[in-house]
Design an enzyme around this catalytic site. Structure first.
Site, PDB file in Angstrom:
ATOM      1  N   SER B 123       0.839  -1.205   0.000  1.00 22.38           N
ATOM      2  CA  SER B 123       0.000   0.000   0.000  1.00 22.38           C
ATOM      3  C   SER B 123       0.866   1.245   0.000  1.00 22.38           C
ATOM      4  O   SER B 123       2.004   1.221   0.498  1.00 22.38           O
ATOM      5  CB  SER B 123      -0.865  -0.015   1.266  1.00 22.38           C
ATOM      6  OG  SER B 123      -1.410   1.254   1.523  1.00 22.38           O
ATOM      7  N   TYR B 147      -0.686  -0.181  10.244  1.00 21.71           N
ATOM      8  CA  TYR B 147      -0.979  -0.860   8.975  1.00 21.71           C
ATOM      9  C   TYR B 147       0.156  -0.632   7.969  1.00 21.71           C
ATOM     10  O   TYR B 147       0.669  -1.563   7.363  1.00 21.71           O
ATOM     11  CB  TYR B 147      -2.295  -0.317   8.419  1.00 21.71           C
ATOM     12  CG  TYR B 147      -2.663  -0.793   7.029  1.00 21.71           C
ATOM     13  CD1 TYR B 147      -3.276  -2.024   6.837  1.00 21.71           C
ATOM     14  CD2 TYR B 147      -2.423   0.010   5.913  1.00 21.71           C
ATOM     15  CE1 TYR B 147      -3.627  -2.457   5.575  1.00 21.71           C
ATOM     16  CE2 TYR B 147      -2.773  -0.418   4.639  1.00 21.71           C
ATOM     17  CZ  TYR B 147      -3.376  -1.649   4.478  1.00 21.71           C
ATOM     18  OH  TYR B 147      -3.719  -2.072   3.216  1.00 21.71           O
ATOM     19  N   LYS B 151       2.756  -3.383   6.349  1.00 21.02           N
ATOM     20  CA  LYS B 151       2.933  -3.567   4.906  1.00 21.02           C
ATOM     21  C   LYS B 151       4.407  -3.375   4.519  1.00 21.02           C
ATOM     22  O   LYS B 151       4.937  -4.105   3.679  1.00 21.02           O
ATOM     23  CB  LYS B 151       2.045  -2.588   4.134  1.00 21.02           C
ATOM     24  CG  LYS B 151       0.552  -2.926   4.206  1.00 21.02           C
ATOM     25  CD  LYS B 151       0.262  -4.285   3.583  1.00 21.02           C
ATOM     26  CE  LYS B 151      -1.228  -4.625   3.555  1.00 21.02           C
ATOM     27  NZ  LYS B 151      -1.460  -6.003   3.054  1.00 21.02           N
TER      28      LYS B 151
END
Lengths: 323, 323
Positions: B123, B147, B151
């Site tokens: 992402s 998050y 990633k």
């Protein structure tokens, strides 16, 4: 203040412990307690305050909780297996360098009302070729070893745990430390130290690469200074970016040798035997040569600016001040 | 060829499965088998070859081994909990997004004689402010969410496991996917889709930020194309750097609205209610606005070049081709 060094039997850990014992303080705080931890029993430095030395293996589940229960105010996390071993034993590298680090951070997170300063030893091994001649602070991490990968992940965890307020982390990407004291070792980078340390004591050393090879250095003394500064600095300036490329000296092997000649004469230089090693040459070709470490410099971190200073530090700290 | 999609009930997973079922092939290889996995039972796409749908939770130890035992040639690893949830539940985020990913890679490593292509959904959340107006491929990863941290770590693992020859990985840093089909959701980025999807169907939508806000987009159709290209590309060009910033369209909210006007008239635009939300504004201020994705472009990855194309793809794929 209670300071814990995990990895206290390693070269930087040992020197850091000795310095803390000599100073009797960390910044403006008096050093009340020193806890030295490693997988082998660390040496007890002379002159230290209440000092505990103990063996513990961070890669064994539960160890981190035991250490964190002592609630040190500052934790230096210097424990790791080195690049060559992490490459040779994939599972061991991830267990010690990644899981061990994560379990330490987790144990801190789970300890209520506890937010220690954590200094995490990272490495310029987070960078892998190709890269620009001079690597800037915003250059991405592209490790070419599992060790470098584990250090890059440790930095990401350190930043996230700091951002969330679980700990107050500073990640230090150490330059290659030179001159490493002690016997020559088999690390691919060993020759950078060997070709100075051995001739300074009248012994031969092997140089496996050309004199044009350029690399990034700081002395053991500078490494200890980096640790002390990281432990006492105001971390608000770091924001969520807790990893720092440290200042260093970009120098060629030829410049190393010129400094040796300046300090110890031609006789010392003649002890260097040129024995090219294609394997070491190809490894070294993937290593960084130079950095623009302006972020750490702006925060007051300093390294040597020429190789004569590095040799002089070695003579003072390891050889009693004279040749 | 046997293709597995982990996270097949998500938006991209579902569309990818449908596309594979329609094509009956992946690149030049005939699609013999499709395995669709998610924590909720994925839909079975029409026209597919032998298709297995199953529930499985990668964050439960042992699940990865069960999936890897099926020996798919290509694994799309799209499973993750989203940014907001990973921020709200720290442990769940690390368990699903980090441990789940690592266990998958580990299960593959331990399976003898097995080196699948693994496409890992990363992402642009690996990037956090401050950054330059246009982010280059060599810009460092400075996530401002757990998050994004998870990633970024997944990408590092993917590169290391690929370098060691355990799997053949491609990491895809997806742009914000727009127009997301389905009902408006509460994600902070939801409005980027809401202000187009809802007015296109005669419904009101709320715009919580100013029209000057710039962001980075690609359509769901482009996202499926990215996946297919990553699954079939020659990965030797990637070397040890397995993560790719994907091409996208840098556009302002004002440009989104202008495209909506072009496609659906003033009547549609009048359905957008401007209701500034300071919380969403401050979140969005930390998001990337533009990238120079030249590495992925050189490898043939393509996204839309204006917002009319993105709206047209939505009308064709979701609204039966007409307004």
């Amino acid at each position: 203040m209670h300071v814990m060094i995990i990895g206290a039997a390693g070269m930087i850990g040992r020197k850091l412990a000795e310095q803390l014992a000599r100073d009797g303080r960390l910044g403006t705080a008096s050093l009340a307690r020193l806890t030295l931890v490693d997988v082998v029993l660390p040496a007890r430095p002379g002159g230290a305050p209440e000092t505990t030395i103990r063996t513990a293996d961070l890669s064994v589940e539960g160890t981190a909780e035991t250490l964190v229960a002592l609630r040190p105010d500052v934790i230096f996390h210097l424990a790791a297996i080195v690049s060559g071993e992490a490459e040779a034993d994939f599972e061991k590298g991830y267990r010690i360098n990644l899981d061990g680090t994560r379990w330490l951070f987790e144990a801190i997170r789970r300890a209520e009302g506890y937010t220690p300063r954590v200094i995490f030893a990272s490495s310029i091994a987070v960078f892998g070729a190709p890269f620009p001649a001079k690597i800037e602070d915003s250059f991405f991490h592209t490790p070419l070893t599992s060790y470098g990968t584990q250090k890059a992940i440790g930095e990401l965890l350190l930043s996230d745990y700091s951002r969330r307020g679980f700990l107050d982390g500073v990640g230090l990407r150490f330059p290659t430390i030179c001159i490493r004291p002690g016997a020559p070792n088999k690390a691919a980078s060993g020759f950078f130290s060997n070709i100075l340390r051995e001739p300074l004591q009248g012994r031969e050393a092997v140089l496996p690469v050309s004199e044009e090879v350029r690399h990034w250095f700081a002395s053991p003394r500078a490494a200890v200074d980096f640790c002390l500064r990281a432990a006492t600095m105001d971390t608000t300036a770091l924001g969520a970016r807790r990893g720092l490329t440290l200042p260093g000296l970009s120098a060629t092997v030829g410049e190393q040798i010129a400094a040796l000649r300046e300090m110890a004469g031609d006789k010392a230089v003649r002890l260097i035997r040129h024995v090219p090693d294609p394997v070491i040459n190809s490894i070294v070709a993937g290593w960084p040569r130079d950095f623009d470490a302006r972020r750490a410099e702006a925060l007051g971190f300093r390294a040597e600016t020429d190789f004569a200073q590095i040799i002089r530090a070695h003579i003072e700290d390891e050889l009693g001040g004279t040749l």
